[in-house]
Design a protein around this motif. Sequence first.
Motif, PDB file in Angstrom:
ATOM      1  N   GLY A  95       0.792  -1.223   0.000  1.00 61.28           N
ATOM      2  CA  GLY A  95       0.000   0.000   0.000  1.00 61.28           C
ATOM      3  C   GLY A  95       0.822   1.269   0.000  1.00 61.28           C
ATOM      4  N   TYR A  96       2.080   1.200  -0.481  1.00 59.30           N
ATOM      5  CA  TYR A  96       2.949   2.378  -0.517  1.00 59.30           C
ATOM      6  C   TYR A  96       3.215   2.774  -1.971  1.00 59.30           C
ATOM      7  CZ  TYR A  96       3.861   1.368   4.411  1.00 59.30           C
ATOM      8  OH  TYR A  96       3.725   1.140   5.755  1.00 59.30           O
ATOM      9  N   LEU A  97       2.820   4.015  -2.326  1.00 56.17           N
ATOM     10  CA  LEU A  97       2.944   4.482  -3.705  1.00 56.17           C
ATOM     11  C   LEU A  97       3.601   5.857  -3.742  1.00 56.17           C
ATOM     12  CD1 LEU A  97      -0.679   3.598  -4.912  1.00 56.17           C
ATOM     13  CD2 LEU A  97       1.390   2.209  -5.212  1.00 56.17           C
ATOM     14  N   ILE A  98       4.319   6.132  -4.838  1.00 59.19           N
ATOM     15  CA  ILE A  98       4.970   7.437  -4.971  1.00 59.19           C
ATOM     16  C   ILE A  98       3.954   8.541  -5.252  1.00 59.19           C
ATOM     17  CG2 ILE A  98       7.166   6.456  -5.704  1.00 59.19           C
ATOM     18  CD1 ILE A  98       6.439   7.201  -8.581  1.00 59.19           C
ATOM     19  N   THR A  99       2.720   8.163  -5.555  1.00 61.99           N
ATOM     20  CA  THR A  99       1.657   9.152  -5.778  1.00 61.99           C
ATOM     21  C   THR A  99       0.886   9.463  -4.501  1.00 61.99           C
ATOM     22  OG1 THR A  99       0.209   7.328  -6.453  1.00 61.99           O
ATOM     23  CG2 THR A  99       1.357   8.535  -8.199  1.00 61.99           C
ATOM     24  N   ASP A 100       1.285   8.852  -3.383  1.00 62.69           N
ATOM     25  CA  ASP A 100       0.583   9.082  -2.121  1.00 62.69           C
ATOM     26  C   ASP A 100       0.668  10.551  -1.712  1.00 62.69           C
ATOM     27  OD1 ASP A 100      -0.131   6.447  -1.925  1.00 62.69           O
ATOM     28  OD2 ASP A 100       1.465   5.891  -0.534  1.00 62.69           O
ATOM     29  N   SER A 101      -0.361  11.026  -1.048  1.00 60.28           N
ATOM     30  CA  SER A 101      -0.411  12.407  -0.557  1.00 60.28           C
ATOM     31  C   SER A 101      -0.519  12.372   0.968  1.00 60.28           C
ATOM     32  CB  SER A 101      -1.630  13.109  -1.164  1.00 60.28           C
ATOM     33  OG  SER A 101      -1.725  14.427  -0.726  1.00 60.28           O
ATOM     34  N   PRO A 102       0.159  13.300   1.670  1.00 62.36           N
ATOM     35  CA  PRO A 102       0.874  14.478   1.152  1.00 62.36           C
ATOM     36  C   PRO A 102       2.334  14.217   0.793  1.00 62.36           C
ATOM     37  CG  PRO A 102       0.833  14.550   3.534  1.00 62.36           C
ATOM     38  CD  PRO A 102       0.079  13.307   3.148  1.00 62.36           C
ATOM     39  N   MET A 103       2.829  12.973   0.986  1.00 58.34           N
ATOM     40  CA  MET A 103       4.235  12.682   0.697  1.00 58.34           C
ATOM     41  C   MET A 103       4.342  11.427  -0.158  1.00 58.34           C
ATOM     42  SD  MET A 103       5.924  13.142   4.474  1.00 58.34           S
ATOM     43  CE  MET A 103       5.177  14.245   5.679  1.00 58.34           C
ATOM     44  N   PRO A 104       5.282  11.419  -1.120  1.00 61.00           N
ATOM     45  CA  PRO A 104       5.535  10.186  -1.877  1.00 61.00           C
ATOM     46  C   PRO A 104       6.075   9.106  -0.943  1.00 61.00           C
ATOM     47  CG  PRO A 104       6.740  12.057  -2.808  1.00 61.00           C
ATOM     48  CD  PRO A 104       6.167  12.509  -1.518  1.00 61.00           C
ATOM     49  N   ARG A 105       5.602   7.866  -1.123  1.00 65.05           N
ATOM     50  CA  ARG A 105       6.049   6.752  -0.280  1.00 65.05           C
ATOM     51  C   ARG A 105       6.397   5.562  -1.164  1.00 65.05           C
ATOM     52  NH1 ARG A 105       1.666   5.521   4.224  1.00 65.05           N
ATOM     53  NH2 ARG A 105       0.470   4.931   2.363  1.00 65.05           N
ATOM     54  N   GLY A 106       7.325   4.730  -0.678  1.00 62.20           N
ATOM     55  CA  GLY A 106       7.686   3.541  -1.444  1.00 62.20           C
ATOM     56  C   GLY A 106       8.964   2.908  -0.937  1.00 62.20           C
ATOM     57  N   GLU A 107       9.406   1.842  -1.637  1.00 58.67           N
ATOM     58  CA  GLU A 107      10.663   1.186  -1.276  1.00 58.67           C
ATOM     59  C   GLU A 107      11.828   2.106  -1.608  1.00 58.67           C
ATOM     60  OE1 GLU A 107      13.477  -2.735  -2.175  1.00 58.67           O
ATOM     61  OE2 GLU A 107      11.539  -2.531  -3.204  1.00 58.67           O
ATOM     62  N   ILE A 108      12.799   2.167  -0.689  1.00 64.29           N
ATOM     63  CA  ILE A 108      13.970   3.023  -0.871  1.00 64.29           C
ATOM     64  C   ILE A 108      15.003   2.315  -1.732  1.00 64.29           C
ATOM     65  CG2 ILE A 108      15.848   4.224   0.315  1.00 64.29           C
ATOM     66  CD1 ILE A 108      13.976   4.271   2.809  1.00 64.29           C
ATOM     67  N   VAL A 109      15.457   3.012  -2.783  1.00 59.70           N
ATOM     68  CA  VAL A 109      16.494   2.503  -3.679  1.00 59.70           C
ATOM     69  C   VAL A 109      17.608   3.543  -3.719  1.00 59.70           C
ATOM     70  CG1 VAL A 109      17.002   1.599  -5.980  1.00 59.70           C
ATOM     71  CG2 VAL A 109      14.699   1.367  -5.042  1.00 59.70           C
ATOM     72  N   ILE A 110      18.846   3.110  -3.473  1.00 59.30           N
ATOM     73  CA  ILE A 110      19.984   4.036  -3.394  1.00 59.30           C
ATOM     74  C   ILE A 110      20.938   3.793  -4.550  1.00 59.30           C
ATOM     75  CG2 ILE A 110      21.957   4.788  -1.986  1.00 59.30           C
ATOM     76  CD1 ILE A 110      20.424   3.903   0.483  1.00 59.30           C
ATOM     77  N   GLY A 111      21.336   4.868  -5.216  1.00 62.39           N
ATOM     78  CA  GLY A 111      22.280   4.765  -6.325  1.00 62.39           C
ATOM     79  C   GLY A 111      23.445   5.715  -6.148  1.00 62.39           C
ATOM     80  N   GLY A 112      24.616   5.337  -6.689  1.00 63.62           N
ATOM     81  CA  GLY A 112      25.780   6.209  -6.617  1.00 63.62           C
ATOM     82  C   GLY A 112      27.072   5.427  -6.491  1.00 63.62           C
ATOM     83  N   PRO A 113      28.206   6.130  -6.430  1.00 63.42           N
ATOM     84  CA  PRO A 113      29.510   5.459  -6.355  1.00 63.42           C
ATOM     85  C   PRO A 113      29.750   4.724  -5.044  1.00 63.42           C
ATOM     86  CG  PRO A 113      29.756   7.844  -6.087  1.00 63.42           C
ATOM     87  CD  PRO A 113      28.339   7.597  -6.497  1.00 63.42           C
ATOM     88  N   ASN A 114      28.913   4.952  -4.035  1.00 62.16           N
ATOM     89  CA  ASN A 114      29.048   4.251  -2.756  1.00 62.16           C
ATOM     90  C   ASN A 114      28.353   2.888  -2.756  1.00 62.16           C
ATOM     91  OD1 ASN A 114      26.712   6.070  -2.881  1.00 62.16           O
ATOM     92  ND2 ASN A 114      26.161   5.183  -0.921  1.00 62.16           N
ATOM     93  N   VAL A 115      27.558   2.592  -3.781  1.00 60.19           N
ATOM     94  CA  VAL A 115      26.865   1.301  -3.857  1.00 60.19           C
ATOM     95  C   VAL A 115      27.889   0.221  -4.183  1.00 60.19           C
ATOM     96  CG1 VAL A 115      25.098  -0.061  -5.030  1.00 60.19           C
ATOM     97  CG2 VAL A 115      24.685   2.354  -4.496  1.00 60.19           C
ATOM     98  N   THR A 116      27.950  -0.796  -3.340  1.00 61.29           N
ATOM     99  CA  THR A 116      29.033  -1.777  -3.375  1.00 61.29           C
ATOM    100  C   THR A 116      28.926  -2.748  -4.548  1.00 61.29           C
ATOM    101  OG1 THR A 116      27.783  -3.124  -1.797  1.00 61.29           O
ATOM    102  CG2 THR A 116      29.441  -1.644  -0.897  1.00 61.29           C
ATOM    103  N   ALA A 117      29.956  -3.598  -4.670  1.00 61.84           N
ATOM    104  CA  ALA A 117      30.084  -4.467  -5.838  1.00 61.84           C
ATOM    105  C   ALA A 117      29.173  -5.687  -5.793  1.00 61.84           C
ATOM    106  CB  ALA A 117      31.539  -4.916  -5.982  1.00 61.84           C
ATOM    107  N   GLY A 118      28.589  -5.995  -4.637  1.00 67.32           N
ATOM    108  CA  GLY A 118      27.702  -7.152  -4.539  1.00 67.32           C
ATOM    109  C   GLY A 118      28.135  -8.086  -3.435  1.00 67.32           C
ATOM    110  N   TYR A 119      27.532  -9.277  -3.408  1.00 68.30           N
ATOM    111  CA  TYR A 119      27.817 -10.274  -2.379  1.00 68.30           C
ATOM    112  C   TYR A 119      28.866 -11.269  -2.871  1.00 68.30           C
ATOM    113  CZ  TYR A 119      23.467  -8.477  -0.386  1.00 68.30           C
ATOM    114  OH  TYR A 119      22.494  -7.663   0.118  1.00 68.30           O
ATOM    115  N   PHE A 120      29.811 -11.566  -2.018  1.00 70.04           N
ATOM    116  CA  PHE A 120      30.913 -12.467  -2.370  1.00 70.04           C
ATOM    117  C   PHE A 120      30.374 -13.875  -2.639  1.00 70.04           C
ATOM    118  CE2 PHE A 120      34.541 -15.224  -1.208  1.00 70.04           C
ATOM    119  CZ  PHE A 120      35.494 -14.708  -2.077  1.00 70.04           C
ATOM    120  N   LYS A 121      30.690 -14.401  -3.810  1.00 70.40           N
ATOM    121  CA  LYS A 121      30.291 -15.754  -4.234  1.00 70.40           C
ATOM    122  C   LYS A 121      28.780 -15.986  -4.100  1.00 70.40           C
ATOM    123  CE  LYS A 121      34.692 -18.107  -3.308  1.00 70.40           C
ATOM    124  NZ  LYS A 121      35.369 -19.203  -2.562  1.00 70.40           N
TER     125      LYS A 121
END
Length: 697
Positions: free
Chosen positions: A493-519
């Motif tokens: 029930g969380y949508l970016i069109t929600d009022s008064p604030m956008p809501r949803g799953e947090i996704v982070i992007g940038g050079p700090n995002v790591t390489a992944g899980y080992f093996k």
Amino acid sequence: MNPYLVGLFVPLIFSVVLRKQRKEKKRGVPVEVGGEPGYAVRNYRFTSPVETTHEGVSTIPELFEHSCKLYSDHHLFGSRKLIARETEVSPDGRSFEKLHLGSYDWKSYSQAFEAVCSFASGLVNLGHAKGERVAIFSDTRAEWQIALQGCFRRNITVVTIYASLGEEALCHSLNETEVSTVVCGPKELKKLIDISGQLDTVKRVIYMDDEDVSIELSSAKTKTPWTITSFIEVEKLGHENPVEADLPVASDIAVIMYTSGSTGLPKGVMMTHGNVLSTVSAVMTIVPSIGCKDVYLAYLPLAHVLELAAEAVMVAAGCSIGYGSPLTLTDTSNKIKKGTKGDASVLGPTLMTAVPAILDRVRDGVRKNVDAKGGLAKKLFDIGYSRRLSAINGSWFGAWGLEKILWDFVVFRKVRAILGGQIRFMLSGGAPLSGDTQRFINICLGAPIGQGYGLTETCAGGSFSAYDDTSVGRVGAPLPCSFIKLIDWPEGGYLITDSPMPRGEIVIGGPNVTAGYFKNEEKTREVYKVDEKGMRWFYTGDIGRFHSDGCLEIIDRKKDIVKLQHGEYVSLGKVESALIVSPYVDNIMLHADPFHSYCVALVVAAPQAIENWAHSKGITFSDFEELCQKEETVKEVHASLVKAAKQARLEKFEIPARIKLLSQPWTPESGLVTAALKLKREVIRKAYAEDLAKFYA
């Protein structure tokens, strides 16, 4: 007009004006980004993610060397002298070790750099080959950082392991990464000896010197095939036989950090030097006031990304780092000999990092102490707290100016002395901090508490509250190294069109995002994505909402949401945060079963509060466990939970219908919580499966 009144009200007027400006200040702004559609925000000061703030510095060892040259004569690493160990026996016959600790001994930046270079050379002379990995398995201390930086100077990937990790997870971490050298503390050496037959690749162990190591050392030499060398001997060997540095590049893996595993076996997160540096650089751009006059108290696990990143920031800023431990932190800590001083009192730190569970305990401890004193002391505290709260909330009639100084001196000075009396800024991270605790600590310490949000997978980078942001319950705007976007999660029930604030799953992007899980390619592909512009994104599983000024608030977690029998959704974490404010609760785990219409709770009882209640009611008991099993105790605690739930405006179905009261605390050593004191839900559920089953019988 009376000059005294002018002096009193002018600061008040300016303060109110400034508060109004702060509330209106944009801290994050919407931005168009690639990848999955969503509502994305960046830091308002930067159009692109920050990767480094130092010219010619692209890796952590380069940053360390830069600081050691710039601040060569300043204190860097401080450790307390051990004067004596003593054993105290409680009235019930239990033995407790107590420590008498002295002042801090310091290494300057130049001395620390020399030690790092010697350790790096010593590793080569011991036979550690290029391409092999080193694991650091120890509590937080100066040698931990020296070993880390020494490995980096030889482009050695470091595997970090919590000192509290259980045998199965420890074996898994060392074998999966094929570690050949382990750097450990004395008590960790004993753990390694116990599982030596299960370790496939370990060739050499370097132990951090301690007077208690002799027994473990003799046992290790007879039971294991390893080469065993002391930390001091490695440094001496390297000093006498120096080897040229072999520095990494930004894309090389600096650390494989094993999470403490809130579910199942821990996963190893691969962090590059560029990942770590981008987070450190981003923090440096928004907290420029940190400098070489600051003293930082380090006591959280360095195997946790929050502490690792925080100490890297301190080094970059030229701060002094004094090492302590949670068991010796204050004058009343468990391991401090009565009449002697804790780490904070001796060090007098200006900066600290804490996880919410620790701040909750500080708040509860202060409140219990005030309640126990009662009388005039309690009335003064309540009035002072109320007056300061009014001022912080913007009231003209709160405690400003001279009145603020008066309350600080009369009421809050003793509270501030608990942490040395010099704290000017504190960072909270690792989990959401309740607004009540944040405001309480803020008033009592007289210093701002910045909330940060990040994960191991984003190298602790995500968002960070600004120094002048007086709001509570939020985690600030995106760090300059990150873009943060919200994506729809219709099932919850969380949508970016929600009022008064956008809501949803947090996704982070940038050079700090790591390489992944080992093996673990399968899990990596599940939660890491790369968009058409080449930016790497991590899908956190946390639910957030953006305020109008661009600041993020964490409101839920996908894994913590359970749908009950009649279709109601229960957010376990949200309810736990509301109920833990009960004075009778030390810890709590809510449990919801989708085949039933109600939830239940496992409650770790707070001994002092419950025993005080029992004495006031004339209830007799032989020990605390017996008290927790009494029906009237369970009813009292349950009633306090219902009261807390109503104050937090929880729905009826969110209030636990039944509870199990537990007398034993959940600790990292018991395996029921992580090193950052987060609940290991699945482990706890299995441990108390019979009790939970009875709730639904």
